[in-house]
Design an enzyme around this catalytic site. Sequence first.
Site, PDB file in Angstrom:
ATOM      1  N   LYS B  28      35.251  39.182  40.285  1.00 22.82           N
ATOM      2  CA  LYS B  28      34.158  38.982  39.325  1.00 22.82           C
ATOM      3  C   LYS B  28      34.283  37.613  38.664  1.00 22.82           C
ATOM      4  O   LYS B  28      35.403  37.154  38.366  1.00 22.82           O
ATOM      5  CB  LYS B  28      34.207  40.096  38.268  1.00 22.82           C
ATOM      6  N   SER B 103      28.024  45.658  34.343  1.00 23.87           N
ATOM      7  CA  SER B 103      27.780  44.265  34.624  1.00 23.87           C
ATOM      8  C   SER B 103      28.455  43.744  35.893  1.00 23.87           C
ATOM      9  O   SER B 103      28.138  42.643  36.334  1.00 23.87           O
ATOM     10  CB  SER B 103      28.244  43.421  33.432  1.00 23.87           C
ATOM     11  N   SER B 127      31.199  48.827  32.847  1.00 20.17           N
ATOM     12  CA  SER B 127      30.784  47.772  33.778  1.00 20.17           C
ATOM     13  C   SER B 127      31.438  47.815  35.150  1.00 20.17           C
ATOM     14  O   SER B 127      31.000  47.094  36.051  1.00 20.17           O
ATOM     15  CB  SER B 127      31.003  46.386  33.154  1.00 20.17           C
TER      16      SER B 127
END
Lengths: 107, 425
Positions: B28, B103, B127
């Site tokens: 990420k 997210s 997330s």
Amino acid sequence: MTEVRDTPDERGDDPDGDEGVDTGTVAHVAGLARVDLAGDEPERFAAQFEEILGYFETLDEVPEIERDPELTNVMRPDEVTESLDREAALRNASETEDGQFKGPRVS
Amino acid sequence: MEHNGYITETEIQGRPDGPLAGRTVAVKDNLSTEGVRTTCGSAMLEAYVPPYDATVVERLKQAGATITGKTNMDEFGMGTTTETSAFGAVENPAAPGRVPGGSSGGSAAVVAAGDADLALGTDTGGSVRCPAAFCGVVGIKPTYGLVSRYGLVAYANSLEQVGPIAPTVTEAAELLEVIAGPDSHDATTHDATDHGTDYEFAAAADGDVDGLTVGVPTELLDGAHEGVREQFRAAIESLESQGVTTQAVSLPSVEHAVEAYYVIAMGEASSNLARYDGVRYGVSGGYDGDWNDSFARSREAGFGEEVKRRVLLGTYALSAGYQDKYYRKAQDARAWVQQDFDAAFESVDVLASPTMPVPPFERGESLDDPLQMYLADANTTPVNLANLPAISVPVGETDGLPVGLQFVGPAFGEKTIIRAGSALS
């Protein structure tokens, strides 16, 4: 960054929340947060904040809780170790001078 | 790639051997990678190149992984759909036309599409678990303190953990083994062996749930979409046929988890994001004016709308006269949630609920209604407030849309939730 430019009596001191959120409140908070707003953001945010803060007010129903956090001592002796060199630390800055960050004038 | 899952594609080769040798891992884009730009999905950090690796990235390299790139995400982790990224929205490979969740939507999407074997996400209020559920893959949110946050760009420090995303429970557990463990650079890390357990997570994925007691919190099931509840019930029946005892439990505090989570997360965000001043890093327009003017203009240019919204709401909730009303009450709610979970774990081994109360949204559906998006986090946020571990595993589809089931365990109970999850695959 602790200086507060707007005095509390100018705007927004309404801890009971019953006066609602208007664009003036949004502008006041944006000033405190040092974020300029663009276009119709003040109007849109005012309407959204009214709804979101109204929802947050359901926290009033939460009972007072006896909090007993488990605290652990994480202090350690201060030992000198390797760290980033100055050049690496400055590499992402848009302006530097004499090995230091260069910012805008303070006032 | 066609799903816009990566912000930056690259190839970082780890050591030649190790438990992840020969495997690809996507990371990420809020996890620092030395020499590879790390944007957090924000225009503010479009050109930011970290001078050091996050501890989890360092551990991936040591374990022999090949890092394939930096995955797309909601800006600074602020979103439930991966539509707030400055680098464009991510598409859901498992449900065309729908959001991948957020997210960590890019991480879940590249795993679901087979573009990477494994991925790292971060979970502040769901997330990792939300995109895992929406994309039909497995995601783990570890106990707070199990995994180092050093080099993770902070959004809300007291809530977030780095966690694995993988096609199967066993693979997610293998990746967790690599990243878990104390780190001298993060004083909030703990050694699992000090908490009566060990790091043999993959071995726990043995599917042996005979005798396990699973509690189902009614508050996390009642409001869920009917199709989601059907898949959830079918999974519970499968567990029962494998020797699991289930019982309904009540967690009244979780009715306030979403608002407590958002007050705390926005408060922490308003402070954490003060570092983006356009001087040390971040967008700098060379504006005229003093520090405050220049700072405010740089942040107007660099932050997207959801980030501004959260920074402003956090500033408001922490400002003079409002702290007691919002922040202190939110901390009370957080302590209440923790007590409720502690009490539940006196009678059950794990708790189970739908990961998300709804199937994946249509793209664009929630963008104009932030509160609606926040409310979708009802089942995931209590876990972060209570610092507990949770896993989301796929349990079928409703109308062709993936459904995830979440197991929550007691602190450092990763092996129990991994075992429970493995019984559903």
